[in-house]
Design an enzyme around this catalytic site. Structure first.
Site, PDB file in Angstrom:
ATOM      1  N   LYS A  44       0.855  -1.182   0.000  1.00  0.00           N
ATOM      2  CA  LYS A  44       0.000   0.000   0.000  1.00  0.00           C
ATOM      3  C   LYS A  44       0.892   1.234   0.000  1.00  0.00           C
ATOM      4  CE  LYS A  44      -3.571   2.330   2.698  1.00  0.00           C
ATOM      5  NZ  LYS A  44      -4.511   2.232   3.816  1.00  0.00           N
TER       6      LYS A  44
ATOM      7  N   LYS B 282      -2.277  -1.446  -3.815  1.00  0.00           N
ATOM      8  CA  LYS B 282      -3.162  -0.286  -3.735  1.00  0.00           C
ATOM      9  C   LYS B 282      -2.357   0.987  -3.818  1.00  0.00           C
ATOM     10  CE  LYS B 282      -6.108   1.895  -0.387  1.00  0.00           C
ATOM     11  NZ  LYS B 282      -6.483   1.973   0.976  1.00  0.00           N
TER      12      LYS B 282
END
Ligand code: PBG
Length: 326
Positions: A195, A248
């Site tokens: 992330k 992400k």
């Protein structure tokens, strides 16, 4: 094969030929739809920076879930806005917390829906960081226990899968241990393994009211410039017991999705985040792009890069488009 013996255009001539040799497909069950849950009754308020996305009170969830199911979208991921926030994010692991209530409601009223929960403290801390603080820093090891409590309370409320998004080191094994010790060994962990500290989360922080009150998330989320580090992060999470690895954001990180797909055999998920959604919606509203086609093209690109499943605010729109035969 060289021209003129080989003519790639031959197989592009009709839609039947194109469909016959299409390499990548997207199905509704490969998409997870994010839901924002807030206190109150009868609340259904649109997120201003995310047209078409609503923050719902618990009593509105069943209707939303049924709409998803009717479109073939069989899983949702829950984000909660608590009544009040504090330094330790206690609303995240309260037995009667907003997400815990939302899980029970969904499991009661729409039992066929698979309920995934985001495990993080940022929506629940008054300072907006994803963990508890020691001075002005996020205290990694002290946060682990709170995350494990959060994941366990979600499982106890009936969550089908938990998805830690905090980016603390060691959280996957801490959560796995807590789940296993309490007989939730069948609840999988979808780890936000890779992330990035991304500006694409802007609209989400409006929706979930979780912008950090000081500083930013760069001491725990990844530097967008790094790709080899993504492999190290993913390796750790595999070793700690993750069942699905997530990347992400999605569209700006297709190379990372592709590398993870090549290097690991676990399922890979990608999160098409709020900013990606908002940009497409805004340009479409201005008439500058064909929003539907850009939506479909970006989702297929994420699949082509190697994502098995996609978390996306477009899940319902895309499922509708797929049902109409594109
Ligand atoms: C919580 C969390 C965030 C998102 C998912 N989980 C925000 C953040 O890290 O700042 C972003 C999702 C989106 O932008 O759609 N940590």
């Amino acid at each position: 094969m060289v021209f003129p013996e080989y003519r790639p255009r031959r197989m592009r001539r009709t839609e039947t030929f194109r469909a016959m040799i299409r390499e990548t497909r997207l199905a509704p069950e490969q998409m997870i739809y994010p839901l924002f849950v807030l206190p109150g009754k009868g609340v259904r308020e649109e997120v201003s920076s995310m047209p078409g996305v609503f923050r719902l009170s618990v009593d509105q969830l069943a209707r939303e879930a049924k709409e998803c199911l009717s479109l073939g979208v069989r899983s949702v991921i829950l984000f909660g806005l608590p009544e009040k926030k504090d330094g330790l994010g206690s609303g995240a692991y309260a037995n009667n917390g907003i997400v815990q209530r939302a899980i029970r409601e969904l499991k009661n009223k729409a039992p066929e829906m698979t309920v995934v929960t985001d495990v993080c403290l940022c929506e629940y801390t008054d300072h907006g960081h994803c963990g508890c603080l020691a001075g002005n820093e996020v205290d990694n090891d002290a946060t682990l226990e709170l995350l494990a409590r959060t994941a366990l309370s979600h499982a106890q409320a009936g969550a089908d899968m938990v998805a830690p998004s905090d980016m603390m080191d060691g959280r996957v094994s801490e959560i796995r241990t807590a789940l296993d010790e309490n007989s939730y060994h069948m609840v999988p962990i979808m780890s936000y393994a890779v992330k990035y500290a991304s500006a694409f989360y802007g609209p989400f922080r409006d929706a979930a009211e979780c912008a950090p009150q000081f500083g930013d998330r760069r001491s725990y989320q990844m530097d967008p410039a790094n790709s080899r580090e993504a492999l190290r992060e993913a390796t750790l999470d595999v070793d700690e017991g993750a069942d699905i690895l997530m990347v992400k954001p999605a569209l700006a990180y297709l190379d990372i999705i592709s590398r993870l797909r090549d290097e690991f055999d676990l399922p890979v998920a990608a999160y098409q985040v709020s900013g990606e959604y908002a940009m497409i919606k805004a340009a479409a509203e201005k008439g500058w792009i064909d929003g539907e086609r850009v939506m479909a093209e970006s989702l297929i690109a994420i699949r082509r890069a190697g994502a098995d499943l996609i978390l996306t605010y477009f899940a319902k729109d895309m499922a509708r488009l797929l049902a109409n035969g594109q």
